[in-house]
Design a protein around this motif. Structure first.
Motif, PDB file in Angstrom:
ATOM      1  N   VAL A 246      71.932   3.411   1.612  1.00  0.00           N
ATOM      2  CA  VAL A 246      71.731   4.824   1.964  1.00  0.00           C
ATOM      3  C   VAL A 246      71.503   4.953   3.463  1.00  0.00           C
ATOM      4  O   VAL A 246      72.071   5.825   4.124  1.00  0.00           O
ATOM      5  N   VAL A 247      70.690   4.036   4.008  1.00  0.00           N
ATOM      6  CA  VAL A 247      70.433   4.083   5.446  1.00  0.00           C
ATOM      7  C   VAL A 247      71.744   3.871   6.205  1.00  0.00           C
ATOM      8  O   VAL A 247      72.063   4.626   7.134  1.00  0.00           O
ATOM      9  N   VAL A 248      72.510   2.864   5.785  1.00  0.00           N
ATOM     10  CA  VAL A 248      73.798   2.604   6.429  1.00  0.00           C
ATOM     11  C   VAL A 248      74.678   3.847   6.357  1.00  0.00           C
ATOM     12  O   VAL A 248      75.269   4.276   7.360  1.00  0.00           O
ATOM     13  N   ALA A 249      74.726   4.455   5.172  1.00  0.00           N
ATOM     14  CA  ALA A 249      75.583   5.630   4.998  1.00  0.00           C
ATOM     15  C   ALA A 249      75.148   6.763   5.919  1.00  0.00           C
ATOM     16  O   ALA A 249      75.976   7.419   6.551  1.00  0.00           O
ATOM     17  N   LEU A 250      73.831   6.976   6.019  1.00  0.00           N
ATOM     18  CA  LEU A 250      73.342   8.068   6.859  1.00  0.00           C
ATOM     19  C   LEU A 250      73.647   7.803   8.329  1.00  0.00           C
ATOM     20  O   LEU A 250      74.129   8.685   9.042  1.00  0.00           O
ATOM     21  N   VAL A 251      73.372   6.580   8.772  1.00  0.00           N
ATOM     22  CA  VAL A 251      73.583   6.254  10.179  1.00  0.00           C
ATOM     23  C   VAL A 251      75.062   6.378  10.537  1.00  0.00           C
ATOM     24  O   VAL A 251      75.442   7.059  11.491  1.00  0.00           O
ATOM     25  N   VAL A 252      75.900   5.734   9.729  1.00  0.00           N
ATOM     26  CA  VAL A 252      77.330   5.742  10.023  1.00  0.00           C
ATOM     27  C   VAL A 252      77.887   7.154   9.979  1.00  0.00           C
ATOM     28  O   VAL A 252      78.667   7.556  10.847  1.00  0.00           O
ATOM     29  N   SER A 253      77.444   7.941   8.994  1.00  0.00           N
ATOM     30  CA  SER A 253      78.063   9.255   8.868  1.00  0.00           C
ATOM     31  C   SER A 253      77.576  10.199   9.956  1.00  0.00           C
ATOM     32  O   SER A 253      78.325  11.067  10.381  1.00  0.00           O
ATOM     33  N   SER A 254      76.329  10.033  10.406  1.00  0.00           N
ATOM     34  CA  SER A 254      75.916  10.954  11.462  1.00  0.00           C
ATOM     35  C   SER A 254      76.516  10.515  12.799  1.00  0.00           C
ATOM     36  O   SER A 254      76.763  11.327  13.677  1.00  0.00           O
ATOM     37  N   TRP A 255      76.785   9.228  12.914  1.00  0.00           N
ATOM     38  CA  TRP A 255      77.322   8.728  14.171  1.00  0.00           C
ATOM     39  C   TRP A 255      78.839   8.905  14.233  1.00  0.00           C
ATOM     40  O   TRP A 255      79.399   9.307  15.250  1.00  0.00           O
TER      41      TRP A 255
END
Lengths: 380, 380, 309
Positions: A246-255
């Motif tokens: 989830v953290v990876v998904a959030l970071v990647v998608s916001s970036w």
């Protein structure tokens, strides 16, 4: 003893995951790949509808119309129709999505004030494109008609000596939260929900089915370890991997995709933990009704596919027929998607999402309790 | 006893593996029922559940004008089945809260002075606010609502000119799917998607399981060849897959009134190629995965994603970026979806569909070759 | 001697550990050869290399003169292999497993019927022909695996710990079967961690840390054993102290039931026995066995070049 036993199981599971050189990349790269593909592939913009024109009038007026039809890029010209007597042929062999026929005498009739009918043939195979194309064609001709009408009305009024100008109705539409309709913005919650489900539910179900298949479950059960400890120990690593995803998904998608995080992360993670309760419980339950990994896998998919596709992450839940609504009511994926969309895009807080949090908690505790009872019974 | 020829030995050994594999399947009726029942159940659930047709969408109306004109605008939205008024806040600022709580999906704001502006022959603006967090829904809501409002504007203008017919009108005809039913469009995609996933799942675990259970050790000491093992494993599942396809297609035609306008032979050959490719993909995954757990994740990832996203089942492949289009053309789902739509809805034959047959055939051969080469006839 | 099975300088290491380190041996037709050694000595790796399941990193393996890893050479037709793990299909019945392997070797229906009937008879599995393999007892399962490995009448039979998990009666049965096949001219290689079973082989090779410590006929090897063996009962702590003091005269000590089995240098045995008796321990002289041989050799460490012909 209890905590030591639990720790031992968790350590063993983590070691096993870490040792399998193929499993770990799978658990980490899968989310990245999914995110990339979903973020880029899913596009609701229908911006090039292929149109073939048949101009039977071949006048200045019809040519102007044809030019203005493709002017804003909604319609993509693919050349004239080869055979105007059989316009549906272009649609049949897939050369065009829309065929437009300007009738002979168009210029003459317009000048004389006689109504002109333009034929528009639309390939309805894909209803989304079909509806879009027919609405767009209609809107285009309507706008031209309104222009002509207004010109005529203005002419009429000035002839009659009226001062009053012609009114216009203007519609300003505004899309909240995702004004440019970027697909990644509403896909990310769905992808996150799907990933967590895939990893934790299948991971738990297969992990326990595997121990049963290899007979190691029996061996562990004769140790003083209690069933709850074994279960917790087995699922804890998957929960950790899930949270990491989830953290990876959030970071990647916001970036990468500029997905906003407008609400509080606390809401996001509280929702995620409640959701994980449900997905892990579901996996556990599946493992109690399967006797091999293959069965666990098949049952898991059988449950997960409707849960994902009917979660509202692609098509609205409200569109489902009444007899399917009960599925939506007990679908944890749906509530989690709503929590994520609410918190990330709309800055919704706990109060706005009370129903969703309640539903997730209820589902999670029920399924977890049911599967621990069944798990005990199967061991006895 | 004369030694059988090379080809005959190949056939005998392939047959032996096939017979053994079929026995496994029959001995495990739960998996068998699941394999046959799952596609049909999924088809029915998805066929009804996935729909882009929006009806009874709850909207909010903020009428600050409170005149017969503003009420007429509201009526123009609610006369069809598309919108239902679910809230009447006084303040447009309330709309954000309503979106967060998911009470409404759109809002019409008629500002004070709307009727006055119109009567004065000026621009009379109204606002249409749409919750953009829900992709497909937002798109349809926006399209439908603005179309309805535009029609209202046209009606009013026509009233001004004394009810004269529009000078230019579109006569739109929808081909192939005149009612624009989502099911007609989705069902071929769903059939491909379901058969694809179940096909990959059926074989994804077979080799990994034998590896885990140690069966391969004794098998590898016999003269059996890699291709013999692969084909032997493929054949029984191909038979099962064809049975599945038959069931799913029959259900699709019976329940969703799917037409079959083309030839059964084209459909049958295409289905055979597609299934063989999907099963071989599962075998490839199984032969390189090493464990059932890895095979599960890889099988799920490699069938779910291309099946949903890169098949054109929901999102048109043509609109995707080049890289994804290239990726989509690797997987067989896209060709099969295209083939099904062609043969069922448009009645296309080999002449129009040869590209799909080529794609399916190449994938099938490549997958069998890769599975055979990836299957190491050695212990680690 | 013209060997049917030949291993020459086999070496193989896995990621974690070295399994074989220059193992060589040869087996002629009609011989029952035992690879004896503790768990982890490298026996399974050696057999898997001979069965063509692993390609050795160094050295060569030959079965019937062919490279076992070369599937196209027809080597597998002359090779029967029975792995240590459960490798048959548990959900298939005894008869179905046999039929499956018969067809992989392309035996005709008539040949299959005749051979499977005979194999079921001599393994006494006829009554269980329809039972799923996973419901067989350990001994019955091993006999079925053996039957599956024998259907095609291989010239070479490789058995990896065939008696592991098998009850004593079935164990005797298994050995009896092996003697019959060897008498017909088959070359049989058996691996076992049980030293007492080593004495049932025509020749044995003692494997330790991936190489051969000792090789020869078991009786000859035991007869040539230079040390004496004592059984020491009672007075545990004091007896151990005596053994401790004796230093290099005591070659090896191993527990034996409630007592100790002590290998002593032949010239020191009288003095040691007296010292032990003085401490109140019961002392009894035993006939040296293969196990003593192994204990001594393993204790002496894996010094190379000790393999006697």
């Amino acid at each position: 003893m209890t905590r030591a036993g639990l720790g031992a199981v968790v350590r063993k599971e983590l070691r096993q995951i870490g040792r399998d050189r193929r499993l770990l990349p799978m658990l980490i790269f899968a989310p990245l790949v999914q995110l990339m593909v979903f973020g880029h592939a899913v596009s609701f913009d229908i911006d090039n509808v292929d149109v073939a024109v048949c101009d039977l009038d071949d006048s200045a007026a019809s040519r102007t119309l044809a030019r203005r039809l493709v002017a804003d890029g909604t319609f993509q010209p693919v050349g004239p129709l080869p055979d105007c007597t059989r316009p549906e042929q272009a649609l049949l062999d897939g050369r065009a999505d829309v065929a437009v026929l300007f009738p002979a005498g168009l210029e003459r009739d317009l000048a004389a004030g006689r109504p002109v009918e333009v034929q528009v043939l639309v390939d309805g195979t894909n209803p989304t494109i079909g509806r879009f194309a027919s609405v767009a064609a209609q809107a285009f001709l309507d706008a031209r008609a309104a222009e002509l009408q207004r010109e005529r009305l203005a002419g009429l009024r000035s002839a009659q000596g009226f001062e009053r100008p012609v009114p216009t109705l203007t519609v300003q539409s505004r899309l909240f939260y995702n004004p440019r309709m970027q697909s990644a913005i509403f896909m990310v919650p769905g992808v996150a929900a799907m990933l967590l489900l895939l990893i934790t539910t299948v991971g738990t179900a297969m992990g326990i089915a595997r121990e049963r298949e290899l007979g190691t479950l029996e061996q562990v059960m004769v140790t003083p370890l209690r069933p709850a400890e074994l279960i917790l120990g087995k699922v804890a690593p998957f929960v950790l991997v899930g949270l990491l995803d989830v953290v990876v998904a959030l970071v990647v998608s916001s970036w990468m995709f500029d997905v906003p995080i407008r609400g509080s992360l606390l809401v996001v993670f509280a929702g995620t933990l409640l959701y994980l309760l449900s997905t892990v419980g579901l996996g556990l339950f599946i493992s109690t009704v399967s006797s091999s990994q293959q069965q666990a896998f098949m049952v898991g998919f059988f449950v997960m596919m409707p849960a994902i596709l009917l979660s509202g992450f692609m098509t609205p839940v409200e569109n489902m027929p009444d007899w399917l609504q009960p599925i939506a009511w007990v679908n944890p994926v749906r509530y989690y998607v709503e929590v994520l969309r609410g918190a990330l895009l709309k800055a919704a807080g706990f109060r706005d999402l009370g129903l969703q949090f309640g539903a997730l908690a209820a589902f999670g505790t029920t399924i977890l309790a049911a599967s621990i009872v069944r798990f005990r019974k199967r061991l006895a | 006893m004369s030694a059988p020829g090379r080809l005959r030995r190949f056939a005998i050994r392939t047959g032996a593996v096939a017979a053994k594999e079929a026995t496994h399947a029959v001995r495990d009726p739960r998996t068998l029922y699941l394999a046959l029942g799952m596609p049909v159940v999924l088809l029915v659930i998805f066929g009804f559940g996935i729909s882009f047709d929006v009806e009874d969408v709850p909207i909010a109306v903020v009428d600050q004008d409170r005149t017969p004109d503003s009420r007429a605008l509201e009526r123009s939205l609610t006369t069809g089945h598309e919108f239902v008024v679910a809230a009447r806040p006084d303040d447009p600022a309330e709309v954000d809260r309503l979106f967060r709580e998911r009470t409404v999906s759109a809002a019409l704001v008629v500002p004070r002075g709307f009727a006055r502006e119109w009567a004065a022959g000026r621009r009379a603006p109204v606002q249409l606010l749409v919750d953009g967090s829900d992709g497909v829904g937002a798109q349809s809501v926006l399209g439908n609502a603005s179309a309805a409002l535009r029609a209202e504007g046209r009606r009013r203008l026509a009233a001004e000119t004394g009810g004269a017919a529009a000078p230019l009108a579109a006569e739109v005809r929808l081909l192939f799917n005149p009612a624009l039913r989502s099911a007609v469009f989705f069902v071929p995609g769903l059939i491909a998607y379901i058969l694809y996933i179940v096909g990959v799942l059926l074989t994804a675990l077979t080799i990994a399981r034998e590896q885990e259970r140690g069966n391969l050790e004794q098998l590898f000491a016999t003269p059996v060849g890699r291709l013999e093992v692969m084909l032997g494993k493929l054949l029984p599942y191909l038979a099962l897959g064809l049975l599945q396809a038959l069931l799913v297609l029959a259900f699709g035609m019976a329940v969703f009134e799917m037409p079959l306008r083309g030839s059964l032979g084209v459909l049958g050959l295409g289905t055979l190629l597609f299934l063989a490719g999907a099963l071989a993909q599962g075998l490839f995954i199984s032969s390189v995965a090493g464990s059932q757990q890895v095979a599960t994740q890889a099988g799920a990832l490699s069938s779910l994603l291309p099946g949903v996203l890169l098949s054109g089942f929901v999102f048109p492949v043509e609109n995707m970026p080049l890289l994804l289009r290239a990726l989509a053309s690797v997987f067989p789902a896209r060709y099969y979806v295209d083939l099904l739509r062609g043969v069922m809805l448009r009645g296309n034959g080999f002449d129009a569909l040869w590209g799909d047959f080529l794609g399916l055939g190449v994938f099938c051969l490549a997958a069998v070759a890769l599975a055979t080469l990836g299957f190491r006839r050695r212990l680690a | 001697m013209n060997p049917v099975v030949a291993a020459d300088g086999l070496a193989h290491a896995y990621a974690a550990a070295r399994a074989l380190d220059g193992l060589s041996f040869a087996v002629p037709a009609g011989e029952l050869y035992g690879l004896v050694g503790a768990d982890g000595a490298g026996k399974t790796t050696a057999l898997r290399i001979l069965a063509g399941l692993i390609v050795p990193q160094r050295g060569t393996a030959r079965v019937a003169g062919l490279d076992p890893a070369d599937a196209g050479s027809g080597v597998r037709e002359s090779l029967g292999y029975m792995p240590q793990r459960y490798s048959l299909y548990g959900d298939l019945s005894v008869a179905e497993n046999l039929r499956f392997f018969a067809r992989l070797f392309c035996l005709s229906r008539a040949v299959y019927a005749e051979r499977s009937a005979r194999l079921l008879a001599i393994t006494r599995l006829e009554r269980f022909a329809e039972r799923p393999a996973q419901q067989l007892s350990g001994g019955m399962y091993k006999k079925l695996a053996l039957a599956c490995a024998l259907l095609h009448r291989p010239r070479v039979l490789l058995l990896d710990e065939p008696t592991n998990g098998v009850d004593p009666v079935s164990r005797l049965d298994l050995w009896q079967l092996l003697y019959e096949f060897v008498a017909e001219g088959m070359a049989v290689v058996v691996s076992t961690p049980y030293m007492d079973e080593a004495e049932r082989c025509h020749r044995v090779g003692l494997v330790h840390h991936g190489r051969l410590l000792l090789e020869g006929e078991p009786q000859t090897l035991v007869a040539a054993f230079p040390e004496s063996v004592l059984r020491v009962v009672g007075a545990a702590e004091r007896a151990e102290a005596v053994l401790e003091r004796a230093g290099a005269d005591v070659v090896a000590v191993a527990p034996l039931g409630g007592a100790l089995r002590v290998v002593v240098r032949r010239d020191a045995v009288a003095a040691l026995a007296a010292a032990l008796a003085a401490e109140g321990a019961g002392v009894e002289t035993l006939r040296p066995s293969f196990e003593d041989l192994f204990l001594v050799r393993a204790a002496a460490g894996a010094s190379p070049g000790e393999a006697a012909a």
